[in-house]
Scaffold this active site. Structure first.
Site, PDB file in Angstrom:
ATOM      1  N   ASP A  53      33.669  37.633  18.244  1.00 23.16           N
ATOM      2  CA  ASP A  53      34.430  38.279  19.310  1.00 23.16           C
ATOM      3  C   ASP A  53      33.576  39.441  19.796  1.00 23.16           C
ATOM      4  O   ASP A  53      33.371  40.422  19.077  1.00 23.16           O
ATOM      5  CB  ASP A  53      35.764  38.776  18.764  1.00 23.16           C
ATOM      6  CG  ASP A  53      36.605  39.505  19.802  1.00 23.16           C
ATOM      7  OD1 ASP A  53      36.115  39.755  20.924  1.00 23.16           O
ATOM      8  OD2 ASP A  53      37.755  39.854  19.480  1.00 23.16           O
ATOM      9  N   TYR A 156      35.026  42.005  38.250  1.00 19.30           N
ATOM     10  CA  TYR A 156      34.043  41.035  37.764  1.00 19.30           C
ATOM     11  C   TYR A 156      32.681  41.268  38.422  1.00 19.30           C
ATOM     12  O   TYR A 156      31.645  41.300  37.744  1.00 19.30           O
ATOM     13  CB  TYR A 156      34.528  39.617  38.050  1.00 19.30           C
ATOM     14  CG  TYR A 156      33.558  38.557  37.574  1.00 19.30           C
ATOM     15  CD1 TYR A 156      33.506  38.193  36.243  1.00 19.30           C
ATOM     16  CD2 TYR A 156      32.702  37.924  38.475  1.00 19.30           C
ATOM     17  CE1 TYR A 156      32.617  37.226  35.797  1.00 19.30           C
ATOM     18  CE2 TYR A 156      31.807  36.960  38.046  1.00 19.30           C
ATOM     19  CZ  TYR A 156      31.775  36.611  36.708  1.00 19.30           C
ATOM     20  OH  TYR A 156      30.877  35.657  36.279  1.00 19.30           O
ATOM     21  N   LYS A 160      29.026  42.468  36.636  1.00 18.73           N
ATOM     22  CA  LYS A 160      27.789  41.695  36.630  1.00 18.73           C
ATOM     23  C   LYS A 160      26.630  42.487  37.250  1.00 18.73           C
ATOM     24  O   LYS A 160      25.468  42.278  36.893  1.00 18.73           O
ATOM     25  CB  LYS A 160      28.002  40.355  37.347  1.00 18.73           C
ATOM     26  CG  LYS A 160      28.926  39.415  36.585  1.00 18.73           C
ATOM     27  CD  LYS A 160      28.415  39.143  35.166  1.00 18.73           C
ATOM     28  CE  LYS A 160      29.247  38.118  34.438  1.00 18.73           C
ATOM     29  NZ  LYS A 160      28.716  37.798  33.094  1.00 18.73           N
TER      30      LYS A 160
END
Length: 230
Positions: A53, A156, A160
Site C-alpha cells: 500500500d 489528478y 501528475k
C-alpha cells in the site's frame, strides 16, 4: 536476471506491463494493496506477489524487507499505482479531495522510491520509472486537438505534473540511478471507463524503458511515440 517491481500491478496497465516484462525474461513482483487480487494476478502471470500500500510507511517497509530477503536486490521500480480522485473544478474542490489524490499519486511515489533506493543501488543499472500523464502537461491540456484538453481533472492532472517534476529532480540529484517518466496515454481500462487505446499501447512506453538495460537514459518523459511535450 532483471528483478522488477510494479506497484498497482494487479490490473490494467500495470498488469499488462508485468505480462510483457515477464515475456522478456524479467523476474516481476506485483505490488498490490489487496492480497487476494494481487496473489491471483501474480499466479496467472507467473510473477511474485508482495502486499504493498503506497500510502503506508509500514506496508512499504515490509515490502522492501520481503524483496530484499527473497530477491537480494531490485533492478527496476515502476511506480504505476495511482488514483483518479473526484472530477471537480478547482473552485469546488476541497483540500481533502486534493490530499487524497496526492497521498497516492505523489507522496506514494516518494515514499516507495526512497524506501527502495538502498536495494536499487545494489543493482548494476538501477532504474525508476514513474507513470505520469499528459493530463499534467501544460502543452497538451492547451491543445484542442488532444484528448487531454477535454477533461477538468485538477487534482489528478496537477498530481501528475508533480510526478514529472519529481522525476526530473531525482534524475538531477541521484545520477547513479536512472529516473524516467512515461505516459500511457488514454488507455481503455477500468480507470478510464474503458475509453482509449489498448492496454498493449498503454504499456508500451514503460516496457520500452524497462528493457533498455545499460542503455537506459535518465531524466526523460516519453509516451509510446517518443518525447512528450511538456
Amino acid at each position: 536476471m532483471t528483478v522488477t517491481l510494479i506497484t498497482g500491478g494487479n490490473k490494467g496497465i500495470g498488469y499488462e506491463t508485468a505480462r510483457r516484462l515477464i515475456a522478456e525474461g524479467q523476474t516481476v513482483w506485483i505490488g498490490a494493496r489487496d492480497p487476494e487480487r494481487g496473489r491471483q494476478a501474480a499466479a496467472t502471470l507467473g510473477a511474485s506477489f508482495v502486499q504493498l500500500d503506497v500510502t503506508s510507511d509500514t506496508s512499504v517497509a515490509a515490502a522492501v524487507d520481503t524483496i530484499r530477503d527473497r530477491a537480494g536486490r531490485l533492478d527496476i521500480l515502476i511506480n504505476n499505482a495511482g488514483i483518479l480522485g473526484d472530477v471537480t473544478s478547482p473552485e469546488d474542490m476541497t483540500v481533502d479531495q486534493l490530499r487524497t489524490v496526492y497521498e497516492t499519486n505523489v507522496f506514494g511515489v516518494v515514499r516507495v522510491t526512497n524506501a527502495f533506493l538502498p536495494i536499487l543501488r545494489q543493482a548494476a543499472t538501477p532504474s525508476v520509472i514513474n507513470v505520469t500523464s499528459g493530463l499534467g502537461s501544460f502543452t497538451m491540456i492547451h491543445d484542442p486537438e488532444r484528448v487531454e484538453s477535454k477533461y477538468p481533472l485538477a487534482a489528478y492532472g496537477s498530481s501528475k505534473t508533480a510526478v514529472t517534476m519529481l522525476t526530473m529532480q531525482y534524475a538531477k540529484t541521484a545520477p547513479d540511478v536512472r529516473f524516467n517518466a512515461v505516459d500511457p496515454g488514454q488507455t481503455a481500462t477500468e480507470f478510464t471507463g474503458n475509453l482509449g487505446h489498448s492496454v498493449e499501447d498503454g504499456a508500451a512506453a514503460a516496457v520500452h524503458i524497462a528493457t533498455l538495460g545499460p542503455d537506459t537514459p535518465t531524466g526523460t518523459v516519453t509516451d509510446r511515440e517518443g518525447v512528450l511535450p511538456w
